[in-house]
Design a protein around this motif. Sequence first.
Motif, short mmCIF file in Angstrom:
data_model
loop_
_atom_site.label_atom_id
_atom_site.label_comp_id
_atom_site.label_asym_id
_atom_site.label_seq_id
_atom_site.Cartn_x
_atom_site.Cartn_y
_atom_site.Cartn_z
N SER A 65 -0.41 51.28 36.32
CA SER A 65 0.54 51.01 37.41
C SER A 65 -0.14 51.12 38.77
N MET A 66 -0.87 52.20 39.01
CA MET A 66 -1.53 52.37 40.30
C MET A 66 -2.68 51.38 40.48
N SER A 67 -3.34 51.01 39.39
CA SER A 67 -4.42 50.03 39.48
C SER A 67 -3.89 48.66 39.87
N LEU A 68 -2.76 48.27 39.29
CA LEU A 68 -2.15 47.00 39.66
C LEU A 68 -1.70 47.02 41.12
N LEU A 69 -1.16 48.16 41.54
CA LEU A 69 -0.71 48.27 42.93
C LEU A 69 -1.88 48.09 43.90
N ILE A 70 -2.97 48.80 43.67
CA ILE A 70 -4.11 48.73 44.58
C ILE A 70 -4.81 47.38 44.48
N SER A 71 -4.66 46.69 43.34
CA SER A 71 -5.29 45.37 43.22
C SER A 71 -4.70 44.37 44.19
N GLY A 72 -3.44 44.59 44.59
CA GLY A 72 -2.84 43.72 45.60
C GLY A 72 -3.53 43.83 46.94
#
Length: 403
Positions: free
Chosen positions: A230-237
Amino acid sequence: MTTALANDATQALKPLTGRIVALLAGLAAIGMLSTNIILPAFPMIGEDLGVSARELGLTLSSFFITFALGQLIVGPLADRYGRQKLVLGGLLVFVVGTVIGGLATHLDVLIAGRVVQALGVCAASVLSRAIARDLFEGETLARALSLTMIATAAAPGFSPLAGSLLSATLGWRAIFILVGLAAVALALFYIRGLGETHPADRRAPLSVMSVVRAYRRLALDKRFILPAVSMSLLISGLFASFAAAPAILMKGIGLTSLQTGLYFAATVFVVFAAGMAAPRLAHRHGPRIITILGIACAMAGGGLLLAGPADPSLGRYALSMVTFLWGMGLANPLGTAITMGPFGKEAGMASALLGFISMGAAALTTWLASVLPFAPVTALGGIQAVTCLIALVLFVLRGSLAK
């Protein structure tokens, strides 16, 4: 089993001081600083080395790949041998790579220097989270990670501006001198200000099979993998916005290189404000609720781009990015603390796997931002909205496990 973060009665193992915050921030930021500080110097480097900008892109991809894979090795080594040896050894390796890159007269040598840089600096980045988990628990851990995240966001925000100014005034090799000196200063500061944080009685045995089994346990543990993805997808933005911004801001809106650098620098203050607000809001309303609201806010920012015109004004684009960055700044440190909370003994490996997943997600979204057959604004908005939606679903599922 509930996380330490969720327990309001949890006390920090050690007080959070300005010195510790500065060290954690420095360790987290130097990797991000060295990632894209050379971007503004690409035209000058290409002319000097006789290569194209496309060929110079290999200096970025090689850095990212090495950085991501290196974390998986650093994590278990740090859990076995302690943090200090890996941090100082990594910074030394980084300086060696910086010297190689700074003296390069051919592209192959420059790429080799970037690979060595990444091998060294990945240790500092991954262990900043592990050291924070060694020293703190509960709300203090969330506050430490919030302040660290500010530095992590500030580095890619300010580094293009710094790289542009250095290359224009002193030449592109001055960029390597700057990051090398920063690594030396950080190593000295670490020795004097912190030292070892992972005591011998908490160190894990090390063998190839034990490492594989430990990573497998983490990957299958829903308490870890759901918030980690979840946090990895968020920061990927955020990384996707770095990839798309030059096309949007310079080609689309018409900003100059310096104006674009100033824009990136200005966005840091949004993340700074959100990072300062996150632990206070979490104390009042609970970290899980604020993390969910933060992800939803970031998703709204992507939605503003997706639903808007393909050629937005600077004001509309800035509004959407402020919305995204505010949400990301609230959610990421709290979500990272929730991810790391139950894994104090294996914090190094947990941080390494989290970093690997984050870099993998960032590589995917930056690639998508470049190849999707849509206008850059539409592609970026879609990437941010979709990744945040998936992140929100995964994080809500993680919360249901704690009930």
